[in-house]
Structure formats: C-alpha cells, structure tokens
Write an enzyme that holds these catalytic residues in place. Structure first.
Site, PDB file in Angstrom:
ATOM      1  N   SER A 202       0.510  -1.200   0.656  1.00  0.00           N
ATOM      2  CA  SER A 202       0.171   0.045   0.131  1.00  0.00           C
ATOM      3  C   SER A 202       0.933   1.229  -0.325  1.00  0.00           C
ATOM      4  CB  SER A 202      -0.248   0.164   0.878  1.00  0.00           C
ATOM      5  OG  SER A 202      -1.975   0.539   1.101  1.00  0.00           O
TER       6      SER A 202
ATOM      7  N   HIS B   1      -7.792  -5.054  -0.613  1.00  0.00           N
ATOM      8  CA  HIS B   1      -6.596  -4.854  -0.796  1.00  0.00           C
ATOM      9  C   HIS B   1      -6.076  -5.017   0.930  1.00  0.00           C
ATOM     10  CE1 HIS B   1      -3.849  -1.048  -0.588  1.00  0.00           C
ATOM     11  NE2 HIS B   1      -3.950  -0.837   0.611  1.00  0.00           N
ATOM     12  N   ASP B   2      -6.831  -5.378   1.396  1.00  0.00           N
ATOM     13  CA  ASP B   2      -6.172  -5.508   3.245  1.00  0.00           C
ATOM     14  C   ASP B   2      -5.045  -6.698   3.161  1.00  0.00           C
ATOM     15  OD1 ASP B   2      -6.591  -3.436   4.826  1.00  0.00           O
ATOM     16  OD2 ASP B   2      -8.220  -4.374   5.680  1.00  0.00           O
TER      17      ASP B   2
ATOM     18  N   ASP C 145      -8.310  -6.555  -4.941  1.00  0.00           N
ATOM     19  CA  ASP C 145      -8.613  -5.261  -4.790  1.00  0.00           C
ATOM     20  C   ASP C 145      -8.862  -4.169  -5.512  1.00  0.00           C
ATOM     21  OD1 ASP C 145      -6.668  -2.442  -3.701  1.00  0.00           O
ATOM     22  OD2 ASP C 145      -5.221  -3.664  -3.312  1.00  0.00           O
TER      23      ASP C 145
ATOM     24  N   ARG D 282     -12.048   6.998   9.260  1.00  0.00           N
ATOM     25  CA  ARG D 282     -11.695   5.639   9.207  1.00  0.00           C
ATOM     26  C   ARG D 282     -12.591   4.213   8.700  1.00  0.00           C
ATOM     27  NH1 ARG D 282      -6.835   2.199   9.173  1.00  0.00           N
ATOM     28  NH2 ARG D 282      -7.604   0.179  10.761  1.00  0.00           N
TER      29      ARG D 282
END
Lengths: 371, 371
Positions: free
Chosen positions: B150, B349-350, B316, B220
C-alpha cells in the site's frame, strides 16, 4: 399549482390513513407531495408511476423549487421521450420519509411539533403502500407501468411483489432486490457522519434552523463517490489541478476531484434534510425482498402477470449487474416475462440519470410493446 | 529499549538535518522512531527496510505500545518467515508526518509548541529522504531490500527511483505509482470529516486533549470499506443481524457490518492522531512518480540495477492490478528486472496484511534469489 404549470402539476394531498407501517406504527395523516404530467385516458389505462431515488423528488420533469434546476429525469420524461405526457398520465410522488412535501421527520406530528427522530422508521414497502394510497386517491386501478432507477427500482420490485394485479409493466434500472453489506456500510458511514455533527442534536435541530450541514455534506461526498465509476472519475478529473499550476502544499482543494466533491456536499445540504437522509438510507438498508417472502426471491413474484424489464450498467459497482441478474433468475424461476440487458456506460451507477441513449431505446421499446 | 526486547529493539533518534522537503520547507531536527530486528552482518549486506502503510507504524513484528496487539506484519516478519531476524537486519521506521514517535504535526516545533497544522506538508519522497537519513545514521550503505505494501509500496518505488544504488531488491505489494481520482476522493471525504468536527479547531486541539475523534472515526470507517472487497464483506457479514433476531426499526447497529465499522472507527481514534491522518493522506494524494520524472514513469527507473517484485491482489479495488501493471510496463520500458504476479485472495486491499500464504512464498522466493 406547479411552479412549472406549463408542463407539470405539483400538488400535495393529505390522506387520512392510517397507514400501517412494517415497523408496527400507524401513520395518520399521510401527506403526499406529487406531480403529474399528461392526462388520464378514458379507460384509465395509461398511468405510469415513476419512483425516485434516495435524494430525488417528485419534480421528475419540472424545475426544482429550491435549486431551480431542470427535473431530474428530463432525459426519460417529456415530449418525444419514452415516457411522454402526450401518451401517458405520469405520476411521481415524493417518497415517505423524504423532505420535499411528503410525510417525513421534518413534518409536524399530530401535536404540531416536528417529528424529528420520533418519526417511525419506514421501509421501501411502506413507501410503496403510501404510493398505492395516492394511486387510489387518483382513482386509478391498474398502472400501465411502474418505473424507477436505484432506490426507485427497489420500489418497482416492491410494487410488483405487493400489488401484482395493479402493475402491468415494471421497469427496474440499476437496482437490486436487497442491500449488500457494502451498500449498508457506505450508508452507515453517512449516518455516522450526520450523527457525529454536534448540530444534529439527536435530530432536534428544526427549531433554530441550525441543521447538521457539515455532517450531511460529508455523507453526501462519501455517497457520491459510489455513484461514479473509477474509470469515469479518471476520465473526468484524473489528477488535474483546480485553477492552479502546481500543488499548494496545503489542504485547499488542489485537485479538481476535491473541489467537485466539496461542491457536491455543500450544494446538497441546501435541498435535503439530514434526518430524511437517515430514514431513507435506513429503509434501503432494510430492503430485502426475498426476506419478505420466506427467504426465496422467486416467491415474491409467484404467479405474476406483470412483465418486467431489468437494466444494469457495466460500470455500476454500487448495484452491479450481478444483483440484477439475481432478480432475473428469480423472475425466471417464477415464470415471469422478463427482458434483461446490461448496458455499457462510462458513468457508473449515475448512468440511469444521465445521457445514455441506449437506455431510452430499451425503455421506449419495452413500454410500447406493452401498450 | 523496546517494550518487547525479547525480539525487537525500538528507539527514537533525533537527527539534526535539516531535511529539505519537496514543499520548500526545511525540517530540523528530524525525529525518527524505528525498530530493528536481527543483526547487521559483517559486510553490512543483509539490511532490509520495511515501509509501513497509512496508519501503520514501526512495530512491524512487536507488540503495539497502545493497543497491545501483535505487530502488524508478523505474517511476513519473524522466525521462519520470509523476512527473518536470523538472516536479516530488519529496519522499520515510523514515517514522517505520523504520530508514533517520528516528527509530525503532534511534535513540538523549535519553540516548544505542537506544530499542529504549521507542520510542513510532506510527500512520499520526503518520507523516503527521512528513512535514508536513518539508514545513514545506522551506517548502512546499500539495502538488501526495501519492502512494503500500500503506501509502503509507494515508498519502495520512491526509494528505487531516488536512491537506485542503495536498493538491491524492491518488493512492492498492493500499491501504485500514483493516486487515482477515486483514491483522492475517498481521502478527501476523510479529511473533510475530520475538519468538519468542531473539535478539530484548525488542528489546535493538543492542549486540552479534546481531539476530533468523531470526525476521525468517520474518516476511518469510510477508508475501511475501501480496504475490503465487496465479496469479502458479503461473505464475512452479508445482511446478518448483530445480536438480535429481528430488525429494531431504529438507528442502532442492527447489522453486523454496522457494528464492525463503528468498532473500526472508535478503536482507531485511540491510536492515531487526526492531524497525522490529514498529512499522510495528503502525501499519498500528492504521490505521482511519473510527474516527478518528466511525466514518464519509465524515466524514474532509467538505468536501474534494482530488481523488482510487484504483487497485486485480484479483489483489491483500491489499488487494482491495473496500477501494478502500469508500473511493470514502465519497468520493462526501463529495462529493469521485474517479476510480477497477481494473487487471488478474497480479502481486497487488506490482503497484504492478512494470511495469504502465496504472498509469503512469492516474497521469500524473490528475496532468496537475490541473496
């Protein structure tokens, strides 16, 4: 009378009800703001109900009273368009829970104070029940068609499921039969942004006019991203700077996309009520047509004589084609007549509101075939 | 000494600088919090620098001092892992602009007051320059590898472009060489959520400890959705209700996804500074490696001897495979040695942080081939 009497006729009706809501409450009276275009024919067979999306309204093809902008679906509704006042009697009502004249959290309760968060939580089916009350009031039995995109499409599906004998044709655009976890997640961010605004005050902000505009603007910004495609954003904005030659090395809106999003947020709060945003997003999150019919979506359409037209857009990641396909499969299982097309468009979810000529051809052909 | 001296060694160094920043300011001194694992070998050839993501820190494989949770990349770093203190001298530093010990908006300015928004706006290249100062301080000339996912991957690319002779191998995971309009848009929503919080007060909230936690939590939450895949959210949460049998017809967290997101927001504010969130997202939005090299990404790598490993994940949508592929094409054009793989993972993405054994095999094989 309408501000735009040349064309549409905007009115508000107060129906005694009571309207029995899914949450158990009974709403009375039920105020419904609506606009009509065209004339009901002698046998009452040309009525088309248009259902609007989350932040839409009944001014489908007339000037918006607050923004002064043209109606939100002039591409679909008007002279020479698929839905044409010369041929159709067109009805569009502001959904229950909204803030453009129909009963919602900003409305006065029987005691004369704004409902605020004491307004009952409503569902998509409740919105449709209120619309059915309006259609009754207008003396219409069966609708030639019910048409809508996004949350409007949810209402169309709900109409077909709840009042199958009153809907000859159903047009569902860029929609789904239930809200996904990701859909709920984005709505929850918006709700938390509103509720985190100290001006929200538990929803009781109507007295002094100091609404939670900052929170509502953030909610709108987050939602707006989901209405557009990544490719569309890249094409429209890319990394282009806004009215400057170089980065400012500060926190102003350096990029055009930042400036655009801020504008979307700021302009939205002038025309929409934050509590309505909470209620309508909640109704959408609660929507799961299969759940209302024993967990099997096909049950919602068992024995239906309604003919269906489903349209999705290839770049819509909010209500992707897979969601439309799931509805089509259920309709097939129920033996319903359904035509389905995925259209190509660069605009993402917003394509249903924008200039996509192919959409007009599809809707026009489908409606004419049923006339 | 580290809280976790059994394994890592956490320190903070104050370097005199000045560090000349891309925005024109000069920062002095430059505080850098970092942690090391393992031992530098005699010829100084086994040093691996790990670069962390937006909200990460230098506790890559040690207990987090605030949350008490394990290091954020214990899946990649540790005994028997691809990056192993038994073989490597591992360095991870808190990025410039962050809040875990390195210079950032919460740091004291030379006058002794918190910088707040008077901290200079920084770039990914500035973060990398600070890391280079640390590597100098540690007496290391050339790094065996620079590794990150990232925003960490952006730093890796910047390292290879800015200090090509100091990076033998570069591992770039789930990243991009520039921020897209959609990436910028999501960050802008987060920044506006923070700045809309009355407790933000132009960034000057350090004195009384009343930070803009509500705005930061919303930021967040919005960001967190982008870290996960739609399919992953559906699998993990779907429309399942949270500790109840039926909908509440209210605004509590009825759905598990709502509860999960709220928790993500609330727990984040305990460990992160809102102003740092503004500065680091800004640095990411500003990142465009091609722009720094005359508009042609290949120029960033001209004549490089660094070997590259690029990894993307198929689900992602924040840094999609197309972004990695664009970097690979530029590396090919520059004649660089590059291996590229798109891995399959349900995690979005994580995935770079989660249990994806294939990722470990790829990184392990790539690093060993260069040893």
């Amino acid at each position: 009378m309408s501000d735009d009497a040349r064309f549409g006729l905007a009115r508000t009706v107060s129906l005694p009800g009571p309207l029995a809501l899914d949450g158990g409450a009974r709403l009375s009276p039920v105020e419904i703001a609506y606009e009509t275009y065209g004339t009901l024919n002698a046998d009452g067979s040309n009525a088309i109900l248009i259902c609007h999306a989350l932040t839409g309204d009944h001014h489908v093809a007339s000037t918006h009273p607050i923004t002064g902008k043209p109606g939100w679906w002039t591409r679909m509704v008007g002279a020479g368009k698929p839905i044409d006042p010369a041929r159709h009697f067109i009805i569009c009502s502001n959904v229950l829970g909204s803030c453009l004249g129909s009963s919602g959290p900003a409305s006065k309760d029987p005691g004369g104070a704004p409902y605020a968060m004491r307004f009952p939580v409503i569902t998509i089916r409740d919105m449709v029940r209120a619309q059915a009350m309006l259609v009754d009031h207008l003396g219409i039995g069966t609708l030639q068609a019910v048409v809508g995109g996004s949350m409007g499409g949810m209402q169309v599906l709900e109409w077909a499921a709840t009042y199958p004998d009153r809907v000859r044709s159903a047009v569902v655009i860029a929609s789904a039969a239930r809200h996904s976890a990701q859909n709920i997640a984005f709505h929850e961010v918006g709700r938390q942004a509103i509720m985190a605004d100290p001006q929200w005050r538990g929803g009781d902000y109507y007295a002094d006019g100091k609404a939670p505009t900052a929170g509502l603007a953030v909610a709108r910004m987050a939602a707006h991203i989901t209405y557009l495609s990544e490719a569309g954003l890249t094409e429209k904005f890319g990394r282009r700077l806004q009215k400057r030659d170089a980065k400012s090395f500060g926190f102003d809106a350096d990029f055009q996309i930042e400036s655009y999003l801020r504008h979307q947020g700021i302009s939205f709060v002038d025309r929409f009520d934050a509590n309505s945003y909470l209620y309508i997003t909640r109704a959408m999150d609660y929507f799961d047509l299969a759940e209302e019919h024993g967990g099997l979506l096909a049950n919602a359409f068992k024995g239906t004589n309604t003919r269906f037209c489903m349209v999705s857009f290839d770049t819509d990641w909010l209500y992707p084609t897979s969601e439309s396909r799931a509805v089509v499969h259920a309709l097939n299982a129920a033996g319903a007549a359904v035509s389905f097309v995925e259209l190509s468009s660069p605009f993402g979810h917003d394509a249903f509101l924008l200039d996509v000529p192919e959409l007009n051809r599809v809707v026009d052909g489908f409606l004419r075939a049923g006339e």
